[in-house]
Design a protein around this motif. Structure first.
Motif, short mmCIF file in Angstrom:
data_model
loop_
_atom_site.label_atom_id
_atom_site.label_comp_id
_atom_site.label_asym_id
_atom_site.label_seq_id
_atom_site.Cartn_x
_atom_site.Cartn_y
_atom_site.Cartn_z
N MET A 65 0.85 -1.20 0.00
CA MET A 65 0.00 0.00 0.00
C MET A 65 0.88 1.24 0.00
O MET A 65 1.84 1.34 0.76
CB MET A 65 -0.91 0.00 1.24
N LYS A 66 0.57 2.15 -0.85
CA LYS A 66 1.39 3.36 -0.97
C LYS A 66 1.19 4.25 0.25
O LYS A 66 0.07 4.40 0.75
CB LYS A 66 1.00 4.13 -2.22
N PRO A 67 2.29 4.84 0.79
CA PRO A 67 2.14 5.79 1.89
C PRO A 67 1.29 6.98 1.45
O PRO A 67 1.19 7.32 0.27
CB PRO A 67 3.58 6.21 2.18
N VAL A 68 0.69 7.62 2.49
CA VAL A 68 -0.21 8.73 2.20
C VAL A 68 0.53 9.87 1.52
O VAL A 68 0.02 10.50 0.59
CB VAL A 68 -0.89 9.20 3.50
N PHE A 69 1.80 10.12 1.94
CA PHE A 69 2.52 11.29 1.43
C PHE A 69 3.14 11.07 0.07
O PHE A 69 3.83 11.96 -0.44
CB PHE A 69 3.60 11.74 2.42
N ASP A 70 2.95 9.86 -0.53
CA ASP A 70 3.51 9.65 -1.87
C ASP A 70 2.88 10.57 -2.90
O ASP A 70 3.51 10.93 -3.89
CB ASP A 70 3.33 8.19 -2.29
N GLY A 71 1.64 10.92 -2.68
CA GLY A 71 0.99 11.83 -3.62
C GLY A 71 1.24 13.30 -3.34
O GLY A 71 0.75 14.16 -4.06
N TRP A 72 1.99 13.57 -2.25
CA TRP A 72 2.26 14.96 -1.91
C TRP A 72 3.31 15.54 -2.84
O TRP A 72 4.24 14.85 -3.27
CB TRP A 72 2.77 15.07 -0.47
N SER A 73 3.17 16.83 -3.09
CA SER A 73 4.20 17.51 -3.90
C SER A 73 5.43 17.76 -3.04
O SER A 73 5.38 17.69 -1.80
CB SER A 73 3.66 18.83 -4.44
N LEU A 74 6.54 18.03 -3.72
CA LEU A 74 7.79 18.30 -3.00
C LEU A 74 7.64 19.54 -2.12
O LEU A 74 8.11 19.57 -0.98
CB LEU A 74 8.93 18.49 -4.00
N ARG A 75 6.96 20.55 -2.62
CA ARG A 75 6.74 21.76 -1.81
C ARG A 75 5.97 21.43 -0.55
O ARG A 75 6.31 21.90 0.55
CB ARG A 75 6.00 22.79 -2.66
N ARG A 76 4.91 20.59 -0.67
CA ARG A 76 4.10 20.26 0.49
C ARG A 76 4.90 19.47 1.51
O ARG A 76 4.78 19.70 2.72
CB ARG A 76 2.87 19.48 0.04
N ARG A 77 5.73 18.55 1.04
CA ARG A 77 6.54 17.75 1.96
C ARG A 77 7.52 18.64 2.72
O ARG A 77 7.66 18.53 3.94
CB ARG A 77 7.31 16.68 1.18
N VAL A 78 8.21 19.50 2.00
CA VAL A 78 9.19 20.37 2.66
C VAL A 78 8.50 21.31 3.64
O VAL A 78 8.97 21.52 4.77
CB VAL A 78 9.99 21.16 1.60
N ILE A 79 7.35 21.89 3.23
CA ILE A 79 6.63 22.80 4.12
C ILE A 79 6.15 22.08 5.38
O ILE A 79 6.24 22.61 6.49
CB ILE A 79 5.46 23.45 3.37
N THR A 80 5.66 20.84 5.24
CA THR A 80 5.20 20.07 6.40
C THR A 80 6.34 19.80 7.36
O THR A 80 6.21 20.00 8.59
CB THR A 80 4.58 18.75 5.93
N LEU A 81 7.48 19.34 6.82
CA LEU A 81 8.63 19.06 7.67
C LEU A 81 9.10 20.32 8.38
O LEU A 81 9.37 20.32 9.60
CB LEU A 81 9.76 18.46 6.83
N LEU A 82 9.20 21.42 7.64
CA LEU A 82 9.65 22.66 8.25
C LEU A 82 8.64 23.18 9.29
O LEU A 82 9.03 23.76 10.30
CB LEU A 82 9.87 23.72 7.16
N PRO A 124 5.06 14.76 -7.69
CA PRO A 124 4.33 15.08 -8.93
C PRO A 124 5.09 16.05 -9.84
O PRO A 124 4.97 15.97 -11.06
CB PRO A 124 3.03 15.71 -8.41
N GLU A 125 5.87 16.98 -9.25
CA GLU A 125 6.63 17.90 -10.09
C GLU A 125 7.61 17.16 -10.98
O GLU A 125 7.76 17.47 -12.17
CB GLU A 125 7.39 18.92 -9.23
N PHE A 126 8.32 16.16 -10.42
CA PHE A 126 9.29 15.39 -11.19
C PHE A 126 8.60 14.53 -12.24
O PHE A 126 9.12 14.34 -13.34
CB PHE A 126 10.14 14.52 -10.27
N VAL A 127 7.41 14.02 -11.88
CA VAL A 127 6.68 13.22 -12.87
C VAL A 127 6.29 14.10 -14.06
O VAL A 127 6.46 13.71 -15.23
CB VAL A 127 5.43 12.59 -12.21
N ARG A 128 5.78 15.33 -13.77
CA ARG A 128 5.43 16.22 -14.86
C ARG A 128 6.66 16.64 -15.66
O ARG A 128 6.60 16.76 -16.89
CB ARG A 128 4.71 17.45 -14.30
#
Length: 577
Positions: free
Chosen positions: A1-18, A243-247
């Motif tokens: 099962m894919k983790p929930v944050f796999d669909g998150w954008s890089l910006r969202r991941r960095v902002i969440t961690l910060l 998603p940015e890298f996929v695009r």
């Protein structure tokens, strides 16, 4: 099962961690600020409350000891001066007690001990000190000494014991404040260590996240792009990660598909170009063969055809000279037609040969002084000018790069045409001038002849095009075509100026030498208006006269009748007749 944050954008991941790290750091900073404020309070208590209280308690004890010693001494000596330490001790005691009370807001237990000291001191003073003073003053030293008993000493010992209890309470409060300071400092150190650990853990998590979500997908994308760059344009680019890298991978793959399609078109176009080149090569070979045939034809025309024409012309002229007047008038006319036709054929062949040799037989470009060329032209056209009573003038002409024979032919054709197409009963005047326009010399040959209608301005430069009959103005119709070809061979252009008031003005351009262009630019800069001391622009009057002649405005046409008396420098005149 894919983790929930796999669909998150890089910006969202960095902002969440910060955000998480920021919240933790803000909480730790708030705790550290509170602990630091508490520490400051405890340190203030140690430095500004318990410390001074301890010193003042000792001062209080010293004041009480001075009072007790003074009472004993007065009881022995009876000298009133011995009571001075007692009175000073009272004042010091009152001052110390007032000062201590200002520091006891946060220490009620110390205040209680201070009150006990005051009560016992008041009891000692009431039961011992005052009676000793009164009895000694009234009954003498013996009576006063009798009151300083062991019970009096024990009562003062109670006062001293109360002061000791006060000091112990102050010391206990000081030790408690110091302990709180140490505890707060330790907590601050722990909080700082926790904050450092949070920063380190956040940095490690950020690095791991960047490695997993950025670096690895980017390296994979780079490897796939390198494969495409090495020539595998059919390799499909697939990217994982945010998603940015996929695009980005999809865009790069779309670019790859576009490049592959363009390359396919380029290959097809290259094949077509190769086919066209092969056809062009064949045509070039055909043109080479045709040029060889034309050269052979020119050779034949200049040698083989000239010989029979010379014979025809020579024998016709012999017939004309020997049998002129011996035959009838019609025979003389026929012989004249034959002579004229042979001569015109010779002129036509010579002109065609001259036209074909322009640009094909070259001696190389050199610097040519057009003033010298005009001198040669004057010599070549001397006979025609004598016959027509013509005047030839020219202003100072430039030095250009070209072939002197061709330039001589060019100017000779123009001058000859100006003399030939003259008005009846009007002596022809021909004037040649030059002016620098940008990086080119514009040279004008102007006359006062019959002129050219504007609708025929372009037609006269076409080979064999004539505007008049051969009877009115003889010629082959190739002269101005030769002029145009020579001008274009030298990199210029030629045209007829139809705005002149009379006659014909043929203008053509020739590239100027770099030195002339630089000199003209320097002279133009020198002619710019200078600023006087009052700030008014003053035009410069130091421009050379010759430059003014060569760079005059285009709204001043060159007049064929402008002679030396016009005031221009460098004018030259050739007048015949």
């Amino acid at each position: 099962m894919k983790p929930v944050f796999d669909g998150w954008s890089l910006r969202r991941r960095v902002i969440t961690l910060l955000t998480v790290v920021g919240v933790l750091l803000i909480g730790l900073a708030a705790a550290e600020a509170a602990m630091a404020a508490r520490n400051r309070t405890q340190i203030d208590a140690v430095l500004n409350q318990t410390g001074p209280l301890r010193v003042q308690s000792q001062e209080l004890l010293n004041a009480l000891l001075d009072q007790e010693t003074a009472i004993r001494g007065y009881a022995v000596s009876g000298d009133p001066a011995d009571l001075n330490p007692y009175r000073e001790g009272l004042k010091q005691e009152e001052a110390v007690v007032r000062s201590m009370r200002t520091l006891l807001h946060d220490y009620p237990q110390i205040g209680q001990e201070l009150r006990i000291v005051e009560e016992r001191t008041a009891q000692w003073r009431q039961s011992v000190a005052e009676p000793v003073i009164t009895t000694t003053e009234r009954d003498g030293t013996s009576a006063g000494q009798a009151l300083v008993t062991e019970e009096a000493r024990q009562q003062f010992d109670q006062v001293r014991s109360a002061v000791d209890d006060l000091q112990e309470e102050i010391l206990s409060a000081r030790e408690q404040a110091a302990s709180n300071v140490r505890t707060g400092s330790n907590v601050l150190v722990v909080l700082l260590i926790i904050a450092a650990l949070v920063v380190v853990v956040a940095g490690v998590l950020l690095l791991l996240s960047l490695d997993r979500t950025v670096i690895r997908p980017l390296i994979g994308l780079v490897d796939q792009v390198r494969e495409v760059a090495e020539g595998d344009y059919q390799h499909r680019i697939a990217t994982t990660g945010p998603p940015e890298f996929v695009r980005l991978g999809e865009d790069v793959d779309a670019m790859r598909q576009k490049i592959a399609a363009d390359l396919a078109e380029v290959r097809a176009a290259r094949e077509r170009i190769e086919w066209v080149n092969s056809q062009l090569q064949k045509q070039a070979e055909e043109l080479t063969r045709s040029n060889r045939d034309l050269e052979q034809f020119a050779y034949v025309a200049s040698h083989d055809l000239q010989e029979p024409l010379r014979k025809v012309a020579s024998f016709c002229q012999l017939l004309q000279r020997r049998y002129a007047g011996q035959l009838d008038e019609r025979a003389d006319q026929y012989i004249a037609f034959a002579v004229d036709g042979a001569q015109r054929m010779q002129r036509l062949i010579n002109d065609l040969l001259a036209f074909s040799r322009i640009g094909r037989l070259t001696t190389g470009f050199v610097e040519v002084d057009l003033n010298k060329v005009m001198g040669d032209v004057a010599g070549q056209t001397e006979a025609a000018r004598q016959y027509a009573d013509a005047e030839l003038t020219w202003t100072e002409l430039p030095v250009i790069s070209g072939e002197e024979p061709l330039l001589t032919n060019l100017l000779a054709n123009l001058v000859s045409n100006s003399i030939k197409f003259r008005r009846p009963d009007v002596p022809p005047k021909v004037h040649v001038s030059a002016r620098l326009v940008g990086v080119e010399w514009e040279i004008t040959c102007q006359d006062n002849g019959i002129g050219i209608e504007p609708e025929f301005a372009d037609k006269i430069f076409v080979i064999f095009q004539r505007l008049h009959s051969k009877d009115a103005y003889p010629g082959t119709g190739i002269g101005l075509a030769i002029v145009k070809k020579i001008v274009e061979y030298h990199g210029g252009r030629v045209w007829v100026d139809t705005d002149v008031p009379e006659g014909t003005a043929i203008r053509f351009t020739l590239p100027a030498l770099p030195g002339d262009v630089e000199a003209a630019a320097a002279a133009e800069a020198a002619e710019q208006p200078s600023v006087s001391s009052e700030g008014d622009p003053t035009p410069s009057t130091e421009a050379p006269a010759a430059l003014t002649e060569q760079t005059g405005g285009s709204d001043q046409p060159d007049r064929a009748d402008a002679g030396p008396e016009s005031g221009r420098t460098g004018d030259m005149r050739e007048t015949v007749g």
